[in-house]
Write a protein that holds these residues in place. Structure first.
Motif, PDB file in Angstrom:
ATOM      1  N   GLU A 113      12.522  32.089 -22.335  1.00  0.00           N
ATOM      2  CA  GLU A 113      13.860  32.034 -21.751  1.00  0.00           C
ATOM      3  C   GLU A 113      14.008  33.161 -20.747  1.00  0.00           C
ATOM      4  N   ALA A 114      14.508  32.863 -19.556  1.00  0.00           N
ATOM      5  CA  ALA A 114      14.655  33.856 -18.492  1.00  0.00           C
ATOM      6  C   ALA A 114      16.023  34.518 -18.567  1.00  0.00           C
ATOM      7  N   LEU A 115      16.029  35.836 -18.557  1.00  0.00           N
ATOM      8  CA  LEU A 115      17.266  36.614 -18.570  1.00  0.00           C
ATOM      9  C   LEU A 115      17.245  37.552 -17.374  1.00  0.00           C
ATOM     10  N   TYR A 116      18.295  37.524 -16.569  1.00  0.00           N
ATOM     11  CA  TYR A 116      18.412  38.407 -15.410  1.00  0.00           C
ATOM     12  C   TYR A 116      19.336  39.567 -15.768  1.00  0.00           C
ATOM     13  N   LEU A 117      18.905  40.789 -15.464  1.00  0.00           N
ATOM     14  CA  LEU A 117      19.658  41.991 -15.825  1.00  0.00           C
ATOM     15  C   LEU A 117      20.326  42.588 -14.591  1.00  0.00           C
ATOM     16  N   GLY A 118      21.609  42.945 -14.729  1.00  0.00           N
ATOM     17  CA  GLY A 118      22.354  43.564 -13.642  1.00  0.00           C
ATOM     18  C   GLY A 118      23.204  44.712 -14.146  1.00  0.00           C
ATOM     19  N   LYS A 119      23.976  45.309 -13.246  1.00  0.00           N
ATOM     20  CA  LYS A 119      24.812  46.451 -13.612  1.00  0.00           C
ATOM     21  C   LYS A 119      25.926  46.057 -14.571  1.00  0.00           C
ATOM     22  N   ILE A 135      24.053  36.543 -15.611  1.00  0.00           N
ATOM     23  CA  ILE A 135      23.487  37.887 -15.494  1.00  0.00           C
ATOM     24  C   ILE A 135      23.868  38.656 -16.764  1.00  0.00           C
ATOM     25  N   TYR A 136      22.891  39.315 -17.358  1.00  0.00           N
ATOM     26  CA  TYR A 136      23.131  40.109 -18.557  1.00  0.00           C
ATOM     27  C   TYR A 136      23.377  41.570 -18.174  1.00  0.00           C
ATOM     28  N   ASP A 137      24.336  42.177 -18.824  1.00  0.00           N
ATOM     29  CA  ASP A 137      24.607  43.593 -18.617  1.00  0.00           C
ATOM     30  C   ASP A 137      23.401  44.408 -19.092  1.00  0.00           C
ATOM     31  N   TRP A 138      22.997  45.413 -18.298  1.00  0.00           N
ATOM     32  CA  TRP A 138      21.843  46.241 -18.659  1.00  0.00           C
ATOM     33  C   TRP A 138      22.045  46.958 -19.990  1.00  0.00           C
ATOM     34  N   ARG A 139      23.301  47.050 -20.429  1.00  0.00           N
ATOM     35  CA  ARG A 139      23.608  47.730 -21.696  1.00  0.00           C
ATOM     36  C   ARG A 139      23.586  46.781 -22.893  1.00  0.00           C
ATOM     37  N   ALA A 140      23.455  45.471 -22.637  1.00  0.00           N
ATOM     38  CA  ALA A 140      23.429  44.497 -23.730  1.00  0.00           C
ATOM     39  C   ALA A 140      22.230  44.766 -24.639  1.00  0.00           C
TER      40      ALA A 140
END
Length: 602
Positions: free
Chosen positions: A108-114, A126-131
């Protein structure tokens, strides 16, 4: 470059731009609806309290209007937050992609952002980098791993990681990170110009930094890190992480950052807003002391010459005689063999219960006579403040988490105050024990409960080139063999005898936008040099100026925590740097301020 990734970015970018337009229009419509509703309520609104039935109708109408207003406010707040997130993500929608296998054999592909972002059906785009799931990315490895979420361990297999360099809708570079997180991207970021303030490091957080940012096993976290290890950046990323972790109960108003001076506060300003969080309060310790003093009716002219270390011990021992200024009835509310602190806190509670608290708490006790009873020559206003805070069991409950930077500079009295006042707050304390320039060194963990404290270290120096890092490491004492460099060698530092400062500055290989730090041994010397150098900016501890492109002149005491593209250290062989106790510490700090070039002038 992957056509699939370029297409994916286009899709996300179009969604963000479309959402920005839609949300802007929606907020305008909501504002108009609110104005219309206010006008309607003003024209219709009056209470009819004639009969019981009329009263019920009036109250029902008010309740219906309140529900409409609440709904309108909720829609407005949701739209404002989503619009802010879309605008924040627009220049760089995400910085990494993580492919995870949760055990079903299908990655599963997860994209990380601010910040995180979802579609209209709340599917994560977009997943929060803090998740919690992002921890699998920062763990710096492929293959089987796990992350913690809601108290559970989630096993996953990291199939692949990628990093992206993105400028709005333009996918400029795709970096596969099979071995180490972001080495190419990290080096690119480290090579950027150092001016205008501290940069956020979300895309390049390293494994040892990530462990500190996400540490939550104990309420107190103490970090000892080498020069250039990103301590301040990690502290601010940890602020953002804690706000995310406690997002249902904390706001930036619950956070306090303690900085060494105003210039440093200016330097770090803007990092948290770049991560989608409002700017929390930051202040200096002296300003805190002044605010506490005002609360207790005391003016604190200085924190020097105090007896706090002695008082901390005295408070834990019995005092059989009644403290000067206190009634015997109040003091006798506890056992004569109890510690002075225990007896005074009970006396205060008793006075409170019988409504006999002093009108002016600063004059509650006879300070000169009490000093004699305690075996001291005097009690300064600073001492008096400490005793009043302890006797009244005063707590700063408005602060949920306190973050302290450049912690090595604080004396024992600071830690006695902070542990007393922020006893119930979470603490993150960051410093470098080799960067203390004056005074008596303090072992900070001694002031905290070991069972509630985690001590961590940062040993990799990212800031400067390999040559500069190896040069300042020789002055780092017990850090010397620990410090690890990341960047390429670069140009070796130069030590110049009897060189002309203006000529040295003219020959530096700087480019537009780069910063030069001219470091002096004192504020007076810095002021003199700033007047002599055309276009130079003077940075002081209490001024509002921070690092800017061009020449920045400042004393070494203010330079701590700041970084420059090029550092020029004056009076390198002066007594200031030859001091038997602190000379090497001062050289270590001075030599570690430059990132690309270092010149030391005698």
């Amino acid at each position: 470059m992957s056509e699939t990734e370029a297409h994916h970015l286009q899709v996300i970018y179009q969604r963000l731009t479309g959402d920005i337009d839609r949300l802007t229009a929606q907020l305008a419509a909501l504002s108009q609806t609110a104005r219309d509703m206010k006008q309607q309520l003003n024209s219709e609104g009056h209470l009819d309290l004639g009969t019981f039935s009329d009263q019920l109708d009036s109250f029902a109408s008010i309740e219906a209007n309140n529900r409409q207003i609440d709904t309108l406010n909720a829609r407005h707040d949701t739209a404002v937050t989503r619009l802010a997130h879309a605008q924040l993500l627009l220049p760089q929608a995400y910085f990494a992609k993580l492919q995870l296998d949760f055990g079903d054999g299908d990655a599963e592909a997860l994209y990380l952002g601010k910040v995180g972002y979802t579609d209209e059906n709340t599917n994560d785009l977009i997943y929060d980098w803090r998740a919690p799931v992002a921890d699998a990315y920062y763990a710096n490895r492929t293959g089987a791993t796990s992350y913690q979420a809601n108290g559970h361990t989630i096993p996953v297999t990291v199939v692949a990681r990628q990093q992206f360099i993105i400028d709005h809708a333009d996918l400029q570079q795709v970096i596969d990170t099979d071995v180490a997180i972001g080495d190419p991207l990290l080096l690119d970021v480290l090579a950027s110009n150092r001016s205008g303030g501290l940069q956020e490091i979300t895309a390049t957080i390293q494994q040892e930094q990530n462990a500190i940012i996400r540490e939550n096993s104990q309420p107190t976290v103490i970090v000892d890190g080498v020069a250039g290890s990103g301590k301040t950046s990690v502290l601010l990323q940890r602020v953002a992480y804690q706000l995310y972790r406690h997002r249902d109960s904390w706001t930036p108003a619950d956070i306090l950052i303690l900085t060494p001076n105003v210039a440093f506060s200016r330097y770090i300003r803007g990092v948290l807003p770049a991560l989608g969080e409002a700017e929390p309060l930051s202040t200096t310790y002296l300003n805190l002391v002044h605010s506490w003093g005002r609360r207790f009716g005391l003016t604190i002219p200085t924190t020097r010459g105090n007896h706090l270390t002695e008082l901390a011990k005295i408070l834990q021992a019995p005092l059989t005689i009644t403290p000067a200024g206190l009634t015997k009835a109040a003091y006798d509310q506890s056992n004569a063999h109890d510690a002075l602190l225990t007896r005074m806190q009970r006396a205060w509670r008793w006075l409170q219960a019988v409504d006999r608290l002093p009108e002016d708490v600063s004059q509650w006790l006879d300070w000169p006579e009490l000093a004699k009873q305690l075996g001291l020559t005097d009690l300064t206003p600073y001492d008096q403040l400490y005793l009043l805070i302890q006797f009244t069991a005063y707590q700063q409950t408005a602060t949920a988490a306190l973050f302290v930077d450049e912690a090595q500079d604080y004396a024992a009295d600071t830690w006695l105050f902070l542990t007393a006042i922020y006893h119930n707050a979470e603490l993150t304390i960051v410093g470098d024990h080799r960067q203390r320039l004056t005074g008596q060194a303090v072992t900070i963990p001694d002031y905290f409960d070991p069972a509630k404290t985690t001590v961590l270290h940062l040993t990799t120096s990212y800031r400067a080139t390999g040559e500069i890092t190896r040069f300042f490491a020789q002055f780092a004492g017990d850090w010397q063999t620990t410090i690890q460099a990341v960047q390429a060698a670069g140009t070796a530092p130069r030590v110049l005898e009897n060189a002309d400062l203006k000529q040295v500055l003219a020959t530096l290989p700087t480019t537009p936008g780069q910063s030069i730090g001219v470091l002096t041994t004192s504020q007076e010397t810095a002021a003199e040099l700033a007047d002599q150098l055309t276009g130079a900016q003077l940075i002081t501890s209490e001024g509002t100026q921070t690092v800017q492109p061009g020449i920045n002149v400042l004393p070494l005491t203010v330079a701590k925590g700041l970084e420059f593209d090029f550092a020029v250290v004056t009076d390198w062989h002066a007594d200031f740097y030859q001091d038997a106790q602190f000379g090497n510490n001062r050289r270590y700090v001075a030599a570690s301020r430059g990132t690309k070039g270092l010149v030391l002038i005698h």
